[in-house]
Scaffold this motif. Structure first.
Motif, PDB file in Angstrom:
ATOM      1  N   LEU A 261      14.310  15.445  15.754  1.00 52.71           N
ATOM      2  CA  LEU A 261      15.717  15.814  15.556  1.00 52.71           C
ATOM      3  C   LEU A 261      16.608  15.356  16.710  1.00 52.71           C
ATOM      4  CD1 LEU A 261      15.318  19.417  14.060  1.00 52.71           C
ATOM      5  CD2 LEU A 261      15.705  17.271  12.842  1.00 52.71           C
ATOM      6  N   ASP A 262      16.411  15.946  17.892  1.00 47.97           N
ATOM      7  CA  ASP A 262      17.285  15.650  19.033  1.00 47.97           C
ATOM      8  C   ASP A 262      17.190  14.183  19.435  1.00 47.97           C
ATOM      9  OD1 ASP A 262      18.098  18.301  19.203  1.00 47.97           O
ATOM     10  OD2 ASP A 262      16.498  18.840  20.602  1.00 47.97           O
ATOM     11  N   ASP A 263      18.349  13.549  19.560  1.00 47.49           N
ATOM     12  CA  ASP A 263      18.470  12.140  19.946  1.00 47.49           C
ATOM     13  C   ASP A 263      17.834  11.192  18.940  1.00 47.49           C
ATOM     14  OD1 ASP A 263      19.945  12.644  22.300  1.00 47.49           O
ATOM     15  OD2 ASP A 263      18.108  13.237  23.324  1.00 47.49           O
ATOM     16  N   THR A 264      17.551  11.714  17.746  1.00 53.44           N
ATOM     17  CA  THR A 264      17.118  10.886  16.627  1.00 53.44           C
ATOM     18  C   THR A 264      18.145  10.968  15.508  1.00 53.44           C
ATOM     19  OG1 THR A 264      14.764  11.072  17.141  1.00 53.44           O
ATOM     20  CG2 THR A 264      15.341  10.608  14.840  1.00 53.44           C
ATOM     21  N   LEU A 265      18.486  12.183  15.100  1.00 58.78           N
ATOM     22  CA  LEU A 265      19.494  12.382  14.061  1.00 58.78           C
ATOM     23  C   LEU A 265      20.847  12.783  14.626  1.00 58.78           C
ATOM     24  CD1 LEU A 265      17.290  14.150  11.373  1.00 58.78           C
ATOM     25  CD2 LEU A 265      18.068  11.776  11.408  1.00 58.78           C
TER      26      LEU A 265
ATOM     27  N   SER B  41      14.877   2.974  19.746  1.00 61.37           N
ATOM     28  CA  SER B  41      15.015   2.533  21.133  1.00 61.37           C
ATOM     29  C   SER B  41      15.713   1.178  21.160  1.00 61.37           C
ATOM     30  CB  SER B  41      13.639   2.420  21.800  1.00 61.37           C
ATOM     31  OG  SER B  41      13.739   1.806  23.069  1.00 61.37           O
ATOM     32  N   GLU B  42      16.490   0.966  22.207  1.00 62.20           N
ATOM     33  CA  GLU B  42      17.134  -0.335  22.385  1.00 62.20           C
ATOM     34  C   GLU B  42      16.279  -1.276  23.218  1.00 62.20           C
ATOM     35  OE1 GLU B  42      21.051   0.290  23.855  1.00 62.20           O
ATOM     36  OE2 GLU B  42      21.763   1.242  22.000  1.00 62.20           O
ATOM     37  N   ALA B  43      15.156  -0.777  23.735  1.00 62.20           N
ATOM     38  CA  ALA B  43      14.241  -1.634  24.498  1.00 62.20           C
ATOM     39  C   ALA B  43      13.631  -2.676  23.566  1.00 62.20           C
ATOM     40  CB  ALA B  43      13.146  -0.796  25.137  1.00 62.20           C
TER      41      ALA B  43
ATOM     42  N   HIS C 103       7.162   0.347  14.463  1.00 63.11           N
ATOM     43  CA  HIS C 103       8.348  -0.458  14.200  1.00 63.11           C
ATOM     44  C   HIS C 103       9.474   0.070  15.083  1.00 63.11           C
ATOM     45  CE1 HIS C 103       5.988  -1.369  10.572  1.00 63.11           C
ATOM     46  NE2 HIS C 103       5.771  -0.063  10.555  1.00 63.11           N
ATOM     47  N   ARG C 104      10.337  -0.811  15.518  1.00 61.82           N
ATOM     48  CA  ARG C 104      11.406  -0.409  16.448  1.00 61.82           C
ATOM     49  C   ARG C 104      12.766  -0.684  15.819  1.00 61.82           C
ATOM     50  NH1 ARG C 104       9.995  -2.635  21.627  1.00 61.82           N
ATOM     51  NH2 ARG C 104      10.229  -4.623  20.556  1.00 61.82           N
ATOM     52  N   ILE C 105      13.672   0.295  15.939  1.00 63.83           N
ATOM     53  CA  ILE C 105      15.050   0.129  15.512  1.00 63.83           C
ATOM     54  C   ILE C 105      15.947   0.706  16.607  1.00 63.83           C
ATOM     55  CG2 ILE C 105      14.554   0.144  13.038  1.00 63.83           C
ATOM     56  CD1 ILE C 105      15.319   3.078  12.941  1.00 63.83           C
ATOM     57  N   ALA C 106      17.197   0.307  16.614  1.00 67.11           N
ATOM     58  CA  ALA C 106      18.124   0.795  17.637  1.00 67.11           C
ATOM     59  C   ALA C 106      18.817   2.088  17.216  1.00 67.11           C
ATOM     60  CB  ALA C 106      19.174  -0.278  17.945  1.00 67.11           C
ATOM     61  N   HIS C 107      18.873   2.357  15.915  1.00 64.11           N
ATOM     62  CA  HIS C 107      19.596   3.517  15.398  1.00 64.11           C
ATOM     63  C   HIS C 107      18.958   3.929  14.082  1.00 64.11           C
ATOM     64  CE1 HIS C 107      22.949   5.874  13.738  1.00 64.11           C
ATOM     65  NE2 HIS C 107      23.450   5.924  14.957  1.00 64.11           N
ATOM     66  N   VAL C 108      19.001   5.219  13.774  1.00 59.23           N
ATOM     67  CA  VAL C 108      18.341   5.711  12.562  1.00 59.23           C
ATOM     68  C   VAL C 108      18.911   5.073  11.297  1.00 59.23           C
ATOM     69  CG1 VAL C 108      19.848   7.718  12.185  1.00 59.23           C
ATOM     70  CG2 VAL C 108      17.416   7.818  11.505  1.00 59.23           C
ATOM     71  N   LYS C 109      20.156   4.615  11.354  1.00 55.25           N
ATOM     72  CA  LYS C 109      20.757   3.995  10.169  1.00 55.25           C
ATOM     73  C   LYS C 109      20.026   2.712   9.760  1.00 55.25           C
ATOM     74  CE  LYS C 109      24.300   1.506  12.838  1.00 55.25           C
ATOM     75  NZ  LYS C 109      25.756   1.422  13.125  1.00 55.25           N
ATOM     76  N   GLU C 110      19.208   2.153  10.669  1.00 51.32           N
ATOM     77  CA  GLU C 110      18.461   0.938  10.361  1.00 51.32           C
ATOM     78  C   GLU C 110      17.122   1.227   9.666  1.00 51.32           C
ATOM     79  OE1 GLU C 110      18.014  -1.327  13.958  1.00 51.32           O
ATOM     80  OE2 GLU C 110      20.066  -0.894  14.584  1.00 51.32           O
ATOM     81  N   LEU C 111      16.796   2.493   9.472  1.00 50.65           N
ATOM     82  CA  LEU C 111      15.510   2.847   8.873  1.00 50.65           C
ATOM     83  C   LEU C 111      15.289   2.218   7.495  1.00 50.65           C
ATOM     84  CD1 LEU C 111      12.862   4.439   9.043  1.00 50.65           C
ATOM     85  CD2 LEU C 111      14.097   6.444   8.178  1.00 50.65           C
ATOM     86  N   PRO C 112      16.294   2.160   6.617  1.00 47.63           N
ATOM     87  CA  PRO C 112      16.051   1.536   5.307  1.00 47.63           C
ATOM     88  C   PRO C 112      15.530   0.106   5.404  1.00 47.63           C
ATOM     89  CG  PRO C 112      18.079   2.797   5.238  1.00 47.63           C
ATOM     90  CD  PRO C 112      17.633   2.778   6.678  1.00 47.63           C
ATOM     91  N   ARG C 113      15.934  -0.617   6.436  1.00 49.78           N
ATOM     92  CA  ARG C 113      15.440  -1.984   6.605  1.00 49.78           C
ATOM     93  C   ARG C 113      13.929  -1.990   6.817  1.00 49.78           C
ATOM     94  NH1 ARG C 113      14.486  -4.508  11.220  1.00 49.78           N
ATOM     95  NH2 ARG C 113      15.799  -3.132  12.475  1.00 49.78           N
ATOM     96  N   VAL C 114      13.427  -1.047   7.610  1.00 52.08           N
ATOM     97  CA  VAL C 114      11.983  -0.955   7.852  1.00 52.08           C
ATOM     98  C   VAL C 114      11.258  -0.586   6.564  1.00 52.08           C
ATOM     99  CG1 VAL C 114      10.175   0.261   9.121  1.00 52.08           C
ATOM    100  CG2 VAL C 114      12.323  -0.331  10.268  1.00 52.08           C
TER     101      VAL C 114
END
Length: 257
Positions: free
Chosen positions: A11-15, A214-216, A226-237
């Motif tokens: 939750l925290d720092d994810t959503l 993570s932005e790393a 899998h790595r994404i910069a923001h939760v909104k990118e989850l559908p791509r994964v």
């Protein structure tokens, strides 16, 4: 690839961004306690307690840290640590035991009132609503936010407060507890979170897919991570995994990333 049936979320720092709300909660609930106590004692014609916001706040933090070391099994149960630390501090400041218990509990009520005033990312509600049509969803958090009062609670029929299990992440217990309640095997589930140590590694080691927010970009990723910069990118994964699963089905191969 095995069909994905469930997605668990930190939750925290994810959503939502947790830093601002925690700073306001930390400062706000202790200031409320001192002001309410001062008014209560003045009405009873009793002298004010020798507690200041700055000095008392430092002492409150030190007491929590000491308790976490002394009672290691409770180190992740942040509500318990705060409550016990406040009770002891107020008793040491001169309150009778019954009054210390009452005011520590009242301060924690204020803490939880402030703690749930998070602002989810604008995309979060729509994303979870869409995902809930295809997957079972659960929340797994080390935080002490009130799970049934947080603004996205309706999307999580299963919600695990790891500290209350006395097994904070990266302990596998909260993940296994969530999967058991969802009745889903690890290989059919995905966990999404921002912490490499507390979210990604334990999920991956259990056989789950893991999505690291993570932005790393320079850290190599193990299988199923899998790595994404923001939760909104989850559908791509999810789209990528679904495509890989279809290709695997048609080719008879194995998808391992």
């Amino acid at each position: 690839m095995t069909m994905l049936k469930a997605i668990t979320f930190d939750l925290d720092d994810t959503l939502w961004d947790n830093h601002g709300v925690m700073a306001r909660t930390e400062e706000g609930h202790y200031r409320w306690l001192l002001e309410a106590l001062e008014a209560w004692r003045a009405a009873r014609q009793e002298p004010a307690l020798v507690l200041t916001h700055e000095g008392g706040g430092r002492d409150y933090l030190q007491r929590r840290q000491q308790l976490a070391k002394q009672v290691s099994e409770r180190r992740g149960d942040f509500t318990w640590l705060r409550l016990r630390a406040l009770e002891a501090q107020l008793e040491d400041a001169g309150l009778h035991r019954s009054a210390a218990l009452m005011w520590a509990s009242a301060a924690m009520n204020e803490f939880h009132r402030l703690r749930v005033q998070v602002t989810p990312h604008p995309e979060a509600a729509g994303l979870l609503a869409a995902l809930a049509e295809r997957y079972q969803l659960a929340a797994i958090t080390n935080g002490n936010i009130h799970l049934k009062r947080q603004p996205l609670a309706g999307y999580f029929p299963v919600a695990i407060a790891a500290g209350e299990l006395l097994a904070p992440k990266p302990d596998p217990k909260p993940f296994l507890t969530a999967l058991s309640r969802l009745k889903v095997a690890p290989e059919c589930a995905m966990h999404v979170g921002d912490s490499w140590q507390e979210d990604v590694l334990p999920a991956q080691q259990l056989g789950m897919h893991a999505v690291w927010i993570s932005e790393a970009e320079d850290q190599p990723l193990p299988p199923r991570v899998h790595r994404i910069a923001h939760v909104k990118e989850l559908p791509r994964v999810l789209e990528m995994l679904e495509k890989a699963g279809l290709e695997t089905h048609h080719s008879g191969g194995v998808y391992s990333h």
